[in-house]
Design a protein around this motif. Structure first.
Motif, mmCIF file in Angstrom:
data_model
loop_
_atom_site.group_PDB
_atom_site.id
_atom_site.type_symbol
_atom_site.label_atom_id
_atom_site.label_comp_id
_atom_site.label_asym_id
_atom_site.label_seq_id
_atom_site.Cartn_x
_atom_site.Cartn_y
_atom_site.Cartn_z
ATOM 1 N N GLN A 68 19.550 29.907 -13.069
ATOM 2 C CA GLN A 68 20.485 30.510 -13.482
ATOM 3 C C GLN A 68 19.931 32.069 -13.881
ATOM 4 O O GLN A 68 20.538 33.101 -13.627
ATOM 5 N N PHE A 69 18.925 32.135 -14.808
ATOM 6 C CA PHE A 69 18.416 33.361 -15.089
ATOM 7 C C PHE A 69 17.808 34.080 -13.948
ATOM 8 O O PHE A 69 18.230 35.380 -13.703
ATOM 9 N N CYS A 70 17.116 33.695 -12.905
ATOM 10 C CA CYS A 70 16.606 34.432 -11.840
ATOM 11 C C CYS A 70 17.864 34.667 -10.720
ATOM 12 O O CYS A 70 17.466 35.501 -10.346
ATOM 13 N N LEU A 71 18.822 33.810 -10.746
ATOM 14 C CA LEU A 71 19.953 34.245 -9.887
ATOM 15 C C LEU A 71 20.716 35.613 -10.365
ATOM 16 O O LEU A 71 20.839 36.334 -9.461
ATOM 17 N N GLU A 131 9.508 43.261 -20.900
ATOM 18 C CA GLU A 131 10.554 43.893 -21.791
ATOM 19 C C GLU A 131 12.052 43.643 -21.244
ATOM 20 O O GLU A 131 12.879 43.293 -22.109
ATOM 21 N N ALA A 132 12.188 43.747 -19.982
ATOM 22 C CA ALA A 132 13.661 43.235 -19.403
ATOM 23 C C ALA A 132 13.972 42.065 -19.852
ATOM 24 O O ALA A 132 15.204 41.679 -20.241
ATOM 25 N N ALA A 133 13.066 41.066 -19.995
ATOM 26 C CA ALA A 133 13.407 39.610 -20.169
ATOM 27 C C ALA A 133 13.628 39.714 -21.766
ATOM 28 O O ALA A 133 14.745 38.919 -22.137
ATOM 29 N N VAL A 138 15.252 36.328 -23.539
ATOM 30 C CA VAL A 138 14.276 35.565 -23.182
ATOM 31 C C VAL A 138 13.016 35.587 -23.350
ATOM 32 O O VAL A 138 12.296 36.643 -23.313
ATOM 33 N N VAL A 139 12.430 34.401 -24.060
ATOM 34 C CA VAL A 139 10.763 34.457 -24.257
ATOM 35 C C VAL A 139 10.232 33.741 -23.200
ATOM 36 O O VAL A 139 10.603 32.334 -23.100
ATOM 37 N N HIS A 140 9.536 34.130 -22.402
ATOM 38 C CA HIS A 140 8.964 33.417 -21.186
ATOM 39 C C HIS A 140 7.766 32.140 -21.948
ATOM 40 O O HIS A 140 8.079 31.025 -21.204
ATOM 41 N N ARG A 141 6.943 32.335 -22.751
ATOM 42 C CA ARG A 141 6.271 31.374 -23.556
ATOM 43 C C ARG A 141 5.100 30.685 -22.779
ATOM 44 O O ARG A 141 4.438 29.911 -23.140
ATOM 45 N N ASP A 170 23.905 31.053 -24.587
ATOM 46 C CA ASP A 170 24.653 31.749 -23.408
ATOM 47 C C ASP A 170 25.331 30.613 -22.712
ATOM 48 O O ASP A 170 24.759 29.656 -22.489
ATOM 49 N N GLU A 171 26.404 31.094 -22.248
ATOM 50 C CA GLU A 171 27.250 30.054 -21.423
ATOM 51 C C GLU A 171 26.558 29.926 -19.981
ATOM 52 O O GLU A 171 27.020 28.713 -19.309
ATOM 53 N N LEU A 172 25.564 30.708 -19.638
ATOM 54 C CA LEU A 172 24.927 30.220 -18.176
ATOM 55 C C LEU A 172 23.892 29.299 -18.618
ATOM 56 O O LEU A 172 23.627 28.884 -17.441
ATOM 57 N N TYR A 173 23.466 29.209 -19.735
ATOM 58 C CA TYR A 173 22.134 28.157 -19.753
ATOM 59 C C TYR A 173 22.569 26.854 -20.608
ATOM 60 O O TYR A 173 23.553 26.951 -21.538
#
Length: 216
Positions: A68-71, A131-133, A138-141, A170-173
């Motif tokens: 969902q995030f990458c989409l 930075e955009a993430a 979003v924290v990549h980790r 977020d409603e997407l996740y």
């Protein structure tokens, strides 16, 4: 990284918009694989597939979060998903997504040697993407050279593999219970707080990993 392996028999992945034929395995994990494939027009791409027979419920949720995030991502230095669907295997439907096929990872570039005049350019691209993430909560980790892909044509880098990333509500996740982060991240690039139980890593953990990557 897994050496490129030719499949004994091509696999066909179908979505609403296209059909993709996978011919080689180019990556493999405990619960999935990444294939080199071609689309209906002969264009080359990559497919990340989750094997439901091996994946836990938590991994399925994390895969959906990453998808969902990458989409919805539009940033040039974060991996973009171009299509997605389910692969019918036995009694289960295993999710997959389609992404551009890159030439390799930052690890490959480090092994070959990066000229000093390119170091700052590469690192600036990585910083721009992370930075955009972070702005999106979003924290990549799990930042490491293997999770940063590159295209040789234009020296372009993208951050990939948000499989264990932390997403703000977020409603997407889909909500995922946070496990001991030391078990999730690559220990070599994990910040001290990721190695401690009961401490939830934030954006600073990504910055710590970036410092180690720059040092290489």
């Amino acid at each position: 990284m897994l050496a490129k392996q030719k499949l004994n028999k091509p696999l066909v992945f179908t979505t609403t918009f296209a059909t993709y034929t996978a011919t080689h395995i180019i990556g493999e994990g405990g619960s999935g694989r990444i294939f080199e494939a071609s689309d209906d027009t002969g264009g080359i791409c990559a497919i990340k597939w989750l094997d439901l027979a091996k994946a836990t419920k938590e991994k399925v949720k994390r895969f959906k979060n990453e998808l969902q995030f990458c989409l919805r991502n539009q940033h040039p230095h974060i991996l973009t998903v171009v299509d997605h669907g389910v692969f019918i295997k036995g009694e289960g439907n295993s999710p997959f997504y389609v992404m551009p096929l890159y030439d390799g990872s930052l690890r490959d570039l480090l092994k070959a040697g990066i000229s000093p005049d390119k170091v700052l350019n590469y690192f600036a691209q990585i910083l721009d993407g992370i930075e955009a993430a972070h702005i999106q909560g979003v924290v990549h980790r799990d930042l490491k050279p293997e999770n940063i892909l590159y295209a040789t044509d234009d020296d372009h880098l993208v951050i990939a593999d948000f499989g264990i990333a932390h997403f703000e509500e977020d409603e997407l996740y889909t909500a995922v219970e946070t496990k001991d982060s030391a078990r999730l991240a690559n220990f070599q690039y994990a910040a001290p707080e990721q190695r401690s139980r009961g401490i939830e890593p934030d954006q600073r953990a990504d910055i710590y990993a970036l410092g180690l990557i720059l040092n290489e």
